[in-house]
Scaffold this motif. Structure first.
Motif, PDB file in Angstrom:
ATOM      1  N   ALA A 108     -43.536  45.193  37.620  1.00  0.00           N
ATOM      2  CA  ALA A 108     -43.420  46.630  37.369  1.00  0.00           C
ATOM      3  C   ALA A 108     -41.950  47.036  37.419  1.00  0.00           C
ATOM      4  O   ALA A 108     -41.112  46.301  37.951  1.00  0.00           O
ATOM      5  N   VAL A 109     -41.663  48.192  36.851  1.00  0.00           N
ATOM      6  CA  VAL A 109     -40.317  48.773  36.903  1.00  0.00           C
ATOM      7  C   VAL A 109     -40.438  50.172  37.499  1.00  0.00           C
ATOM      8  O   VAL A 109     -41.224  50.985  37.011  1.00  0.00           O
ATOM      9  N   VAL A 110     -39.691  50.437  38.563  1.00  0.00           N
ATOM     10  CA  VAL A 110     -39.645  51.771  39.163  1.00  0.00           C
ATOM     11  C   VAL A 110     -38.231  52.288  38.965  1.00  0.00           C
ATOM     12  O   VAL A 110     -37.267  51.699  39.472  1.00  0.00           O
ATOM     13  N   THR A 111     -38.091  53.361  38.208  1.00  0.00           N
ATOM     14  CA  THR A 111     -36.762  53.829  37.831  1.00  0.00           C
ATOM     15  C   THR A 111     -36.727  55.338  37.697  1.00  0.00           C
ATOM     16  O   THR A 111     -37.772  55.987  37.612  1.00  0.00           O
ATOM     17  N   SER A 112     -35.520  55.890  37.681  1.00  0.00           N
ATOM     18  CA  SER A 112     -35.367  57.302  37.349  1.00  0.00           C
ATOM     19  C   SER A 112     -35.647  57.475  35.859  1.00  0.00           C
ATOM     20  O   SER A 112     -35.597  56.512  35.084  1.00  0.00           O
ATOM     21  N   ASP A 113     -35.911  58.697  35.451  1.00  0.00           N
ATOM     22  CA  ASP A 113     -36.034  58.979  34.029  1.00  0.00           C
ATOM     23  C   ASP A 113     -34.609  59.072  33.486  1.00  0.00           C
ATOM     24  O   ASP A 113     -34.031  60.156  33.382  1.00  0.00           O
ATOM     25  N   ASN A 114     -34.042  57.916  33.162  1.00  0.00           N
ATOM     26  CA  ASN A 114     -32.631  57.850  32.805  1.00  0.00           C
ATOM     27  C   ASN A 114     -32.313  58.478  31.457  1.00  0.00           C
ATOM     28  O   ASN A 114     -31.222  59.014  31.260  1.00  0.00           O
ATOM     29  N   PHE A 115     -33.250  58.417  30.540  1.00  0.00           N
ATOM     30  CA  PHE A 115     -33.051  59.091  29.256  1.00  0.00           C
ATOM     31  C   PHE A 115     -32.905  60.594  29.500  1.00  0.00           C
ATOM     32  O   PHE A 115     -32.013  61.242  28.952  1.00  0.00           O
ATOM     33  N   LEU A 116     -33.764  61.129  30.355  1.00  0.00           N
ATOM     34  CA  LEU A 116     -33.698  62.556  30.689  1.00  0.00           C
ATOM     35  C   LEU A 116     -32.390  62.885  31.404  1.00  0.00           C
ATOM     36  O   LEU A 116     -31.795  63.947  31.163  1.00  0.00           O
TER      37      LEU A 116
END
Length: 333
Positions: A150-158
């Motif tokens: 899995a990948v847990v990340t911020s909404d970097n595009f946003l």
């Protein structure tokens, strides 16, 4: 005499029978023991069920960055809540070092691995090694090739989009912007993509794009180069892919006596950015991430995997834009 021989023969037969029965009994016990060992081995894939302490291996890009310090603190708290142990190491921006760290986690037979990749594609081999040993591996903050669970990340595009929209609005859709790029990881490429989407169709012109490598010192040097190449009044704003880069750009602009002709927008919501925002000078805004919440979510996902539960392949943690106007209400890390 004949009777005596028969007695001896009977005794010998009885003795042989006892030996055979004993051997059979011993063999049966050995089979049961092996089966038990096999069950114990299979239970190792779920330490929680086996009653063993869960050990979490966490490797981050660089512990000199407050973002990853906050992440390590969040991991420690999450581990404590789950009666687990966490081993946190810093890759110091070195792919080879991070690969070795993951291999070391595998050797130590940790229960799960959390990786904040130095290079999203370059780390694929190490990720595949972990997968081959059935150790759950979760990418945190940035994606990682090789088959992570899995990948847990911020909404970097946003994050990039919010920063870009702020720049467009403040410049009324027209002006020159310098971009401080970063390492080859998905979080950075997503932020750049979000920023580019925000400025598309406007009269914003990208006059420079340099790799600040995500740290203050390199970004400062790169910003000096940008300012030398673009004379006074030729840079209206700077988009930095993280706050250390943004602060480096701020220092360079101040040293060149040009900070009043431009404003700077970063990503992270880091403590240094908060200080810079409260100065109400050239550092104008930052798309704030929540590293503490992000890593805690990653640990939660890891435990779900250990229990055999299904998890989403990508989990995005929301971001917020903080500015000089609303920074006093920002919780911070």
């Amino acid at each position: 005499m004949i009777i005596t021989k028969f007695k001896h023969t009977a005794v010998l037969l009885m003795a042989l029978l006892m030996i055979v029965l004993s051997a059979c009994s011993s063999g049966a016990a050995g089979t049961n023991g092996a089966a038990g060992g096999s069950n114990a081995d299979s239970a190792k894939t779920d330490p929680a069920k086996a009653g063993k302490k869960v050990v979490i291996g966490l490797t981050v890009q660089n512990l000199s960055n407050p973002f990853f310090v906050a992440m390590s603190k969040g991991a420690a708290e999450a581990a404590n809540k789950n009666n687990a142990e966490v081993i946190t190491v810093s890759a110091d921006g070195d792919l080879a070092k991070q690969t070795s760290q993951i291999e070391d986690f595998i050797t130590k037979k940790v229960s799960m691995i959390l990786v904040n990749a130095v290079d999203s594609k370059g780390i694929a081999g190490a990720v595949a090694q972990a997968k081959a040993t059935n150790i759950p591996i979760i990418a945190v903050d940035v994606g990682a090739d090789g088959g992570v669970n899995a990948v847990v990340t911020s909404d970097n595009f946003l994050a990039g989009k919010l920063a870009g929209e702020y720049i467009v609005k403040r410049l009324n859709g027209k002006g020159n912007v310098a971009v401080l790029d970063g390492p080859p990881v998905t979080a950075v490429t997503d932020r750049i993509a979000g920023f580019e989407a925000a400025v598309k169709g406007t009269d914003i012109k990208i006059v420079a794009k340099q790799n600040g490598n995500g740290n203050r010192e390199t970004a400062l040097t790169m910003m000096e180069t940008i300012l030398q190449a673009n004379g006074k009044g030729k840079v209206d704003a700077v988009f930095a892919i993280n706050d250390p880069s943004g602060v480096g750009a701020k220092i360079a602009a101040e040293q060149a006596g040009r900070d009043k002709e431009m404003f700077i927008v970063g990503v992270d919501g880091a403590p240094d950015a908060v200080t810079a925002l409260k100065e109400k000078k050239s550092f104008a805004a930052s798309s704030a991430q929540h590293p503490f919440d992000m890593i805690q979510k990653a640990v939660e996902v890891g435990f779900q995997i250990l229990k055999g539960e299904k998890v989403e392949s990508v989990i995005k943690v929301p971001v917020d834009l903080i500015t000089q106007d609303n920074v006093d209400g920002y919780k911070g890390w």
